[in-house]
Motif scaffolding. Sequence first.
Motif, PDB file in Angstrom:
ATOM      1  N   ARG A   1       0.846  -1.185   0.000  1.00 50.32           N
ATOM      2  CA  ARG A   1       0.000   0.000   0.000  1.00 50.32           C
ATOM      3  C   ARG A   1       0.886   1.241   0.000  1.00 50.32           C
ATOM      4  O   ARG A   1       1.792   1.358   0.823  1.00 50.32           O
ATOM      5  N   TYR A   2       0.585   2.150  -0.914  1.00 45.43           N
ATOM      6  CA  TYR A   2       1.297   3.427  -0.980  1.00 45.43           C
ATOM      7  C   TYR A   2       0.287   4.526  -0.699  1.00 45.43           C
ATOM      8  O   TYR A   2      -0.700   4.682  -1.421  1.00 45.43           O
ATOM      9  N   GLU A   3       0.514   5.289   0.359  1.00 43.14           N
ATOM     10  CA  GLU A   3      -0.407   6.334   0.788  1.00 43.14           C
ATOM     11  C   GLU A   3       0.228   7.705   0.620  1.00 43.14           C
ATOM     12  O   GLU A   3       1.424   7.873   0.868  1.00 43.14           O
ATOM     13  N   THR A   4      -0.587   8.675   0.236  1.00 44.28           N
ATOM     14  CA  THR A   4      -0.121  10.062   0.196  1.00 44.28           C
ATOM     15  C   THR A   4      -1.137  10.958   0.886  1.00 44.28           C
ATOM     16  O   THR A   4      -2.339  10.671   0.918  1.00 44.28           O
ATOM     17  N   TYR A   5      -0.643  12.039   1.439  1.00 42.14           N
ATOM     18  CA  TYR A   5      -1.499  13.075   2.030  1.00 42.14           C
ATOM     19  C   TYR A   5      -0.867  14.415   1.682  1.00 42.14           C
ATOM     20  O   TYR A   5       0.320  14.634   1.919  1.00 42.14           O
ATOM     21  N   LYS A   6      -1.659  15.305   1.099  1.00 45.24           N
ATOM     22  CA  LYS A   6      -1.117  16.561   0.615  1.00 45.24           C
ATOM     23  C   LYS A   6      -2.015  17.709   1.041  1.00 45.24           C
ATOM     24  O   LYS A   6      -3.239  17.605   1.005  1.00 45.24           O
ATOM     25  N   THR A   7      -1.388  18.799   1.467  1.00 45.58           N
ATOM     26  CA  THR A   7      -2.117  20.033   1.764  1.00 45.58           C
ATOM     27  C   THR A   7      -1.548  21.148   0.898  1.00 45.58           C
ATOM     28  O   THR A   7      -0.331  21.252   0.721  1.00 45.58           O
ATOM     29  N   GLY A   8      -2.427  21.947   0.339  1.00 46.82           N
ATOM     30  CA  GLY A   8      -2.010  23.060  -0.505  1.00 46.82           C
ATOM     31  C   GLY A   8      -2.320  24.383   0.156  1.00 46.82           C
ATOM     32  O   GLY A   8      -3.339  24.549   0.835  1.00 46.82           O
TER      33      GLY A   8
ATOM     34  N   GLY B   1      -6.331  26.795  16.970  1.00 47.91           N
ATOM     35  CA  GLY B   1      -5.471  26.227  15.940  1.00 47.91           C
ATOM     36  C   GLY B   1      -5.084  24.802  16.235  1.00 47.91           C
ATOM     37  O   GLY B   1      -4.926  24.410  17.399  1.00 47.91           O
ATOM     38  N   THR B   2      -4.954  23.996  15.188  1.00 48.36           N
ATOM     39  CA  THR B   2      -4.435  22.633  15.294  1.00 48.36           C
ATOM     40  C   THR B   2      -3.051  22.604  14.665  1.00 48.36           C
ATOM     41  O   THR B   2      -2.871  23.048  13.524  1.00 48.36           O
ATOM     42  N   LEU B   3      -2.088  22.104  15.408  1.00 51.53           N
ATOM     43  CA  LEU B   3      -0.701  22.064  14.953  1.00 51.53           C
ATOM     44  C   LEU B   3      -0.335  20.640  14.547  1.00 51.53           C
ATOM     45  O   LEU B   3      -0.814  19.664  15.149  1.00 51.53           O
ATOM     46  N   GLY B   4       0.506  20.523  13.551  1.00 48.23           N
ATOM     47  CA  GLY B   4       0.993  19.216  13.160  1.00 48.23           C
ATOM     48  C   GLY B   4       1.711  18.534  14.323  1.00 48.23           C
ATOM     49  O   GLY B   4       2.553  19.144  14.994  1.00 48.23           O
ATOM     50  N   ALA B   5       1.378  17.285  14.606  1.00 46.69           N
ATOM     51  CA  ALA B   5       1.932  16.594  15.767  1.00 46.69           C
ATOM     52  C   ALA B   5       3.456  16.517  15.717  1.00 46.69           C
ATOM     53  O   ALA B   5       4.115  16.485  16.767  1.00 46.69           O
ATOM     54  N   ASN B   6       4.014  16.510  14.523  1.00 46.71           N
ATOM     55  CA  ASN B   6       5.465  16.399  14.382  1.00 46.71           C
ATOM     56  C   ASN B   6       6.152  17.753  14.248  1.00 46.71           C
ATOM     57  O   ASN B   6       7.364  17.820  14.041  1.00 46.71           O
ATOM     58  N   SER B   7       5.383  18.835  14.365  1.00 47.97           N
ATOM     59  CA  SER B   7       5.942  20.154  14.122  1.00 47.97           C
ATOM     60  C   SER B   7       6.716  20.669  15.335  1.00 47.97           C
ATOM     61  O   SER B   7       6.471  20.267  16.479  1.00 47.97           O
TER      62      SER B   7
ATOM     63  N   ALA C   1       4.369  27.544   4.565  1.00 49.40           N
ATOM     64  CA  ALA C   1       5.378  26.876   5.393  1.00 49.40           C
ATOM     65  C   ALA C   1       4.920  25.515   5.898  1.00 49.40           C
ATOM     66  O   ALA C   1       5.749  24.632   6.158  1.00 49.40           O
ATOM     67  N   VAL C   2       3.612  25.323   6.073  1.00 49.36           N
ATOM     68  CA  VAL C   2       3.131  24.035   6.582  1.00 49.36           C
ATOM     69  C   VAL C   2       2.461  23.201   5.500  1.00 49.36           C
ATOM     70  O   VAL C   2       2.087  22.045   5.744  1.00 49.36           O
ATOM     71  N   ALA C   3       2.257  23.763   4.311  1.00 53.71           N
ATOM     72  CA  ALA C   3       1.712  22.976   3.205  1.00 53.71           C
ATOM     73  C   ALA C   3       2.787  22.021   2.702  1.00 53.71           C
ATOM     74  O   ALA C   3       3.983  22.283   2.817  1.00 53.71           O
ATOM     75  N   GLY C   4       2.343  20.925   2.147  1.00 55.63           N
ATOM     76  CA  GLY C   4       3.319  19.980   1.628  1.00 55.63           C
ATOM     77  C   GLY C   4       2.707  18.625   1.324  1.00 55.63           C
ATOM     78  O   GLY C   4       1.517  18.384   1.561  1.00 55.63           O
ATOM     79  N   SER C   5       3.532  17.739   0.805  1.00 57.41           N
ATOM     80  CA  SER C   5       3.103  16.392   0.424  1.00 57.41           C
ATOM     81  C   SER C   5       3.865  15.367   1.252  1.00 57.41           C
ATOM     82  O   SER C   5       5.082  15.496   1.458  1.00 57.41           O
TER      83      SER C   5
ATOM     84  N   ASN D   1       2.484  31.301  16.527  1.00 59.99           N
ATOM     85  CA  ASN D   1       3.431  32.192  15.859  1.00 59.99           C
ATOM     86  C   ASN D   1       4.657  31.434  15.371  1.00 59.99           C
ATOM     87  O   ASN D   1       5.209  31.720  14.295  1.00 59.99           O
ATOM     88  N   ALA D   2       5.110  30.455  16.180  1.00 57.53           N
ATOM     89  CA  ALA D   2       6.258  29.637  15.773  1.00 57.53           C
ATOM     90  C   ALA D   2       5.937  28.820  14.530  1.00 57.53           C
ATOM     91  O   ALA D   2       6.826  28.523  13.726  1.00 57.53           O
TER      92      ALA D   2
END
Length: 789
Positions: free
Chosen positions: A398-405, A514-520, A426-430, A582-583
């Motif tokens: 299985r190959y999964e992708t998730y992308k935000t623009g 706001g919701t922050l990326g868990a790995n950010s 800065a937080v958009a990406g694939s 802000n960070a």
Amino acid sequence: MKNFIKKGGFLFSFSWFFLQYPVEAATDTVSNTSNNDAIIVTGTRETHKKIRDSLSPIEVLNNRELLETGQTNVTSALAQLVPSITQPAVGQFVAAPTNFVSLRGLNPNQTLVLVNGKRRHNSSFLYIDGFADAATPTDLDLIAPELIDHIEVLKDGAAAQYGSDAIAGVVNIILKSDNHGGSARSQIGQTYAGDGLVGQAGFNKGFKIGHSGFFDVAFDFRHQNHTSRDGIDSRTQRHSLKVVGDPMATRYNLAINAGYDFGNGIEIYTTDSYSHRNSEVNQVYRTADRFPEVYPDGFMPIQKLSENDFSASLGLRGDNALGIHWDVNSTYGGNFIRNDLDKTANLGLYAATGSTPLSVHLNNYSTTQLNNTLDLSKELALPVIYSPLTLAAGFAHRYETYKTGAGDSASYLYGGTQARTGIIPAVAGSHSRNVYSGYLDLSAHLTKRWQVDLAGRYEYYSDFGSTLNGKASTRYDFTDQFALRATFSSGTRAPSLANEYFSTLSVGPDSASGTLGANSAAAKLLGAVPLKPEKATNITAGLVYSPLKNLHFTLDSYQIAIRNRIVSGPGISGEAALAALNAQGVTVASTLEAQNISAWFFTNGASTRTRGLDFTASYHSRFENFGIVDWDIALNINATTIRHVNQLANGMSALNAQTRAYLTSSTPKNRITFGGRWESFSKKWDVSLHEQRFGQTTDEMTWYQGPNAYSMTDFNRIHNHPRWITNLEIGYRPIEKLRVAIGANNLFNAHTTRIPAANGYYGSGKYDGAASQIGVNGGFYYLQTSYQF
């Protein structure tokens, strides 16, 4: 009890009359009873397995049963028919259009959805609320209902058989494979309140290809208008807020299921679908003083979503000279959403430059899955066991992708647009990952009455490493009428890519969240730690009993223990939240007070234990010339407790009172449905009448007024008391192939418990939007026509 006597007493008396009425033993079976002899393909690798011989609890729901619920989407139909299935009581904001299900009060990401036995991709939207918190579920509304032949619901852990997401169970949607005939259906209805008009129309048609092929095609259209169940806005003293209810949505589904048998033991098959949906979601009303230069009467931003969804599956299967059945398949699917905001403004940009756009592009979300599978099975005759041993093995990739623009610059600069801000570059990406797995499954009758099934699966995630899960099932038939069955299984569910990388900011008139990326790095400032996979163990034990030819009972108890469940973190407000946002590069309007700003991230919050019981009974009776009645009753009892709470890196508890309630009490503790379907001897008339009881739910609600307003630590405990609803449908066939029906869901217009004004945004919230009980719209009546050709 008084409610039962008032609303359910008629059905009780109706049932009692027929149970006392002399009936003759039925010589044939139709309708629901035939399901007991249905051949199943879910939860087993054996061929020609009947549901009555299953080692695990499973329900089969045919197309007629789904359509006769009067529901306009598959999710609601399933939730009405199976008490252990849960759906949101109300969808709010961005996740409102998504229709999904979950089993046994668990997260929808812990229920795996298959189509024709192949994994279905999930939605690109992430749900942040209630029992579905942190889920990116599979959207059943994007599967054409006219093409569905039946649905098999496996209520048992099956991660060892099918892979991750099958901790609570499996929903397998089996499509029609006809080479002739077809059907057409239309339905129109609306709520008792006069809003929420829904119009739906669809058809399917089967065609023959050559001498041994079929091509089944279906199309479905549905449009629904807004519903609003908000009260009086304390700012305007009128119904200004219209955020609690259904969005306006228009959806088109097109799907085909086709196959061709070459006659040499090889068959080619394909399943393909495309869906498009436009949705409009109301946001919080802004008063006239917010931007009088452009909106002198105030304004209500409207979020517009344009969604495209597709799936394409192609496979070959057959039998070779060694008697090995093989199936090689590749399925590619994806969900793509464009998110725009209309009737808005960027007030910070206007103050700085003197101009602002009134419509902006906020972001894009997309997810894709490519699944490649090879399945092998063979029956081996061994002298030491009663039946041939079914040996199955397979491999999957299985190959999964998730992308935000990113959105328009005007959607996020200077504090961003009202209601929603766009995603910053800065937080958009694939993001992507690979999952490799292999499984082995052994099943046989060791003796005439003793069945055993053993399964094991190894999986390797490119981002989380390897895992090994197993399942052992057994069943012993003491007589032809009575059997005991039990299973033990383990499961692993890795965090979704959205759990790791999703980021957004919601802006209210006087607050922001706001919701922050868990790995950010920003989430780490608030104590976030890297996400880990969820680990589960599942135990089920039950009995199957058929004391009479047409009377069937099942009773199954279960326990599901899950470690490191993924939930929204405790939520942090004030200066710390502002600094983290802000960070991340997110700008918050300077007019907002710090204590009204909060930030979240996903974390492995707790370990839970879910215990419950499923009971089903069905009876098929014939009353001479009066007709036939199929009686049914189903019960689910379910309770989740928290066994351990994890800590964040800064020593804070990973749960607060609100997220605790999401895990343990946002779904009913018990639910029962009972009733029957009568069909006249001439088959011209039919009546379906069912009573449903939804048990209590409890939520810890945010304060919007008073000294604890917007607090992340102090909440108001709200109990949504048990509710009864009645569903009735009356059908008539003026000619053999045409059926016309009128019906009502929630016939007596029941509503959930009203909440205090201080827990409703600006005092207007009437109902709890996070709990999942009977829904907030009240009664719904409809007219349905269907034609078979």
